[in-house]
Design a protein around this motif. Structure first.
Motif, mmCIF file in Angstrom:
data_model
loop_
_atom_site.group_PDB
_atom_site.id
_atom_site.type_symbol
_atom_site.label_atom_id
_atom_site.label_comp_id
_atom_site.label_asym_id
_atom_site.label_seq_id
_atom_site.Cartn_x
_atom_site.Cartn_y
_atom_site.Cartn_z
ATOM 1 N N LYS A 38 0.834 -1.206 0.000
ATOM 2 C CA LYS A 38 0.000 0.000 0.000
ATOM 3 C C LYS A 38 0.871 1.259 0.000
ATOM 4 O O LYS A 38 0.604 2.210 -0.726
ATOM 5 C CB LYS A 38 -0.931 0.023 1.208
ATOM 6 N N LYS A 39 1.905 1.260 0.832
ATOM 7 C CA LYS A 39 2.828 2.398 0.865
ATOM 8 C C LYS A 39 3.565 2.545 -0.453
ATOM 9 O O LYS A 39 3.776 3.658 -0.939
ATOM 10 C CB LYS A 39 3.855 2.231 1.991
ATOM 11 N N ARG A 42 1.198 4.070 -3.031
ATOM 12 C CA ARG A 42 1.023 5.513 -2.809
ATOM 13 C C ARG A 42 2.262 6.308 -3.252
ATOM 14 O O ARG A 42 2.138 7.374 -3.845
ATOM 15 C CB ARG A 42 0.720 5.778 -1.346
ATOM 16 N N ASP A 46 2.446 9.086 -6.179
ATOM 17 C CA ASP A 46 2.943 10.444 -5.944
ATOM 18 C C ASP A 46 4.026 10.830 -6.953
ATOM 19 O O ASP A 46 4.041 11.947 -7.464
ATOM 20 C CB ASP A 46 3.487 10.574 -4.521
ATOM 21 N N ARG A 106 -2.789 13.895 -4.612
ATOM 22 C CA ARG A 106 -3.279 12.595 -5.081
ATOM 23 C C ARG A 106 -4.499 12.753 -5.977
ATOM 24 O O ARG A 106 -4.720 11.931 -6.866
ATOM 25 C CB ARG A 106 -3.583 11.700 -3.893
#
Length: 111
Positions: A38-39, A42, A46, A106
């Motif tokens: 998940k990190k 993201r 970005d 985002r």
């Protein structure tokens, strides 16, 4: 020195035109270090957002024959941040700037 700038511009152009490549690179490399998908997703989102903003700004400038592309995108992002900050202040009584910047950045990734 001129060839460095030329090569950096070329690399940016290739990465911005094919955003799947930097997205996949960041996703798998960062995911291997962090071990949290998940990190990694993201972070990849970005990084890709920055490339896409530059690509859309250049396309806007070429299509409409203007120099307002990047400024227009930044204006929309600032207005969105201001509206979200106002909404957050009215609801909670305080503004979390880090959260607003993250949300606006985002949202720039989505079409």
């Amino acid at each position: 020195m001129d060839w460095i700038v030329k090569n950096v511009n070329y690399l940016y152009a290739v990465l911005a035109v094919a955003p799947v490549i930097p997205f996949a690179l960041v996703y798998y490399i960062y995911g291997a270090f962090v071990k949290d998908r998940k990190k990694a997703f993201r972070m990849a989102m970005d990084v890709t957002t920055g490339l896409l903003i530059g690509c859309v700004a250049v396309l806007f400038d070429k299509i409409f024959n203007s120099g307002f592309g990047l400024y227009g995108i930044m204006l929309v992002m600032l207005l969105g941040g201001g509206l979200l900050g106002n909404l957050q202040f009215r609801k909670r009584g305080a503004v979390n700037v880090k959260h607003i910047v993250k949300v606006v950045w985002r949202l720039g990734f989505s079409p």
